[in-house]
Write a protein that holds these residues in place. Structure first.
Motif, PDB file in Angstrom:
ATOM      1  N   ARG A 125      16.553  -9.489 -17.114  1.00  0.00           N
ATOM      2  CA  ARG A 125      15.504  -8.481 -16.971  1.00  0.00           C
ATOM      3  C   ARG A 125      16.121  -7.207 -16.414  1.00  0.00           C
ATOM      4  N   LEU A 126      15.455  -6.077 -16.638  1.00  0.00           N
ATOM      5  CA  LEU A 126      15.847  -4.804 -16.049  1.00  0.00           C
ATOM      6  C   LEU A 126      14.822  -4.452 -14.973  1.00  0.00           C
ATOM      7  N   ALA A 127      15.310  -4.100 -13.780  1.00  0.00           N
ATOM      8  CA  ALA A 127      14.407  -3.900 -12.647  1.00  0.00           C
ATOM      9  C   ALA A 127      14.716  -2.593 -11.930  1.00  0.00           C
ATOM     10  N   ASP A 128      13.698  -2.058 -11.249  1.00  0.00           N
ATOM     11  CA  ASP A 128      13.873  -0.818 -10.485  1.00  0.00           C
ATOM     12  C   ASP A 128      14.399  -1.127  -9.077  1.00  0.00           C
ATOM     13  N   GLU A 129      14.416  -0.097  -8.211  1.00  0.00           N
ATOM     14  CA  GLU A 129      14.962  -0.254  -6.863  1.00  0.00           C
ATOM     15  C   GLU A 129      14.180  -1.262  -6.031  1.00  0.00           C
ATOM     16  N   ASN A 130      12.934  -1.534  -6.418  1.00  0.00           N
ATOM     17  CA  ASN A 130      12.099  -2.495  -5.694  1.00  0.00           C
ATOM     18  C   ASN A 130      12.128  -3.880  -6.340  1.00  0.00           C
ATOM     19  N   ASP A 131      13.071  -4.075  -7.261  1.00  0.00           N
ATOM     20  CA  ASP A 131      13.224  -5.348  -7.980  1.00  0.00           C
ATOM     21  C   ASP A 131      11.992  -5.701  -8.806  1.00  0.00           C
ATOM     22  N   THR A 132      11.313  -4.663  -9.280  1.00  0.00           N
ATOM     23  CA  THR A 132      10.170  -4.848 -10.180  1.00  0.00           C
ATOM     24  C   THR A 132      10.620  -4.562 -11.604  1.00  0.00           C
ATOM     25  N   GLU A 133      10.290  -5.443 -12.513  1.00  0.00           N
ATOM     26  CA  GLU A 133      10.725  -5.281 -13.894  1.00  0.00           C
ATOM     27  C   GLU A 133      10.175  -3.994 -14.489  1.00  0.00           C
ATOM     28  N   VAL A 134      11.027  -3.244 -15.186  1.00  0.00           N
ATOM     29  CA  VAL A 134      10.622  -1.966 -15.766  1.00  0.00           C
ATOM     30  C   VAL A 134      10.102  -2.187 -17.182  1.00  0.00           C
TER      31      VAL A 134
END
Length: 293
Positions: A125-134
């Motif tokens: 998966r690809l995630a942002d700085e908050n480890d939320t999937e983009v």
């Protein structure tokens, strides 16, 4: 390779001549290397007499597989090597902590500039700085789950905790985007992603454009600390022709990159600093910009 009954041939040290001599012995048919080695082989090949070039190219066409790994493969290098060898290099992605996780297919289309799709049994998966999937099409950190992922850093609980999300995803530190079903590496979050004026800019994207200039042999792009912009884009250039005019280069770039992605500072070097693996050490380039302000 040994487990499958294959034979491996080792060289005591890297030599472009020794590599090509090994190719021409007709005893190997798989070759794996980092992009820097392909770059050096291409330059050596281009200096050979035409008769030697033809001999090497004919031999390379008989290979079963050629692979590039360890760093992002410039599209220009892929295209030049294809012209020499007849092979579209198989680019893939992995780390010590997980072995191989993403790869272009052995059979099927290999997309230039992309590392391919997740291997069987591997979740990506690809995630942002908050480890939320983009959302698809957005850039994010490559995060991995699977039986291939390591358990921990030996006797380093803090480092282990920092490299896994609370729900068990391994954080690679590499930024990518899912582009028409294939992952494209934009660079290391700490090295290749330049944060300037609110934008997150891929240094690798700028390098690809610079390498297409006929008077530029190679380049390295970095972010230089700046109070106003956060970082300014700097480009270290290795020239193929000594008469490059930087102002004309800026004009040339204006048709190929938006203003916020165009380097503000330039230095000329004889070669890029590299580690023992052949990877460009961008912190050394960045330090050179800082100390020569």
């Amino acid at each position: 390779a040994l487990w499958s009954g294959a034979c491996c041939e080792f060289l005591s040290k890297f030599s472009t001549k020794a590599v090509f001599d090994t190719f021409c012995k007709n005893e190997v048919n798989v070759f794996m290397a980092v992009p820097t080695i392909y770059f050096k082989l291409i330059n050596y090949y281009n200096e050979l007499p035409e008769s030697d070039q033809q001999k090497i190219s004919e031999q390379l066409k008989s290979f079963r597989l050629m692979v590039s790994g360890s760093a992002a493969l410039p599209v220009s290098v892929l295209e030049q090597w294809k012209e020499i060898s007849g092979h579209t290099l198989l680019e893939r992605y992995g780390m010590t902590e997980m072995g191989m996780a993403i790869s272009n297919p052995y059979h099927g289309e290999r997309k230039p500039g992309h590392i391919g799709q997740a291997l069987h049994g591997v979740s990506i998966r690809l995630a942002d700085e908050n480890d939320t999937e983009v959302a698809e099409g957005m850039q994010g950190e490559i995060q991995i789950k699977g039986a291939n992922v390591f358990k921990e850093y030996w006797n380093k609980p803090k480092e282990t905790a920092n490299t896994f999300t609370p729900d068990g995803w391994f954080k690679s530190g590499d930024i990518a985007v899912l582009d028409y079903g294939s992952y494209k590496i934009l660079g290391r979050n700490s090295i290749d992603i330049i944060k300037s004026g609110g934008y997150k800019i891929s240094a690798l994207e700028i390098e690809e454009v610079l390498r297409t200039h006929p008077k530029i042999k190679d380049c390295g792009v970095v972010g230089i600390p700046d109070d106003e912009w956060g970082e300014l884009i700097g480009a270290s250039l290795i020239l193929a022709s000594k008469d490059l005019d930087i102002e004309k280069l800026k004009t040339w770039l204006s048709d190929k990159l938006p203003g916020y992605k165009t380097p503000r500072k330039y230095i000329i070097q004889d070669d890029l600093p590299r580690n023992v693996m052949g990877k460009v050490t961008k912190n050394d380039i960045k330090q050179l910009f800082i100390t020569t302000k």
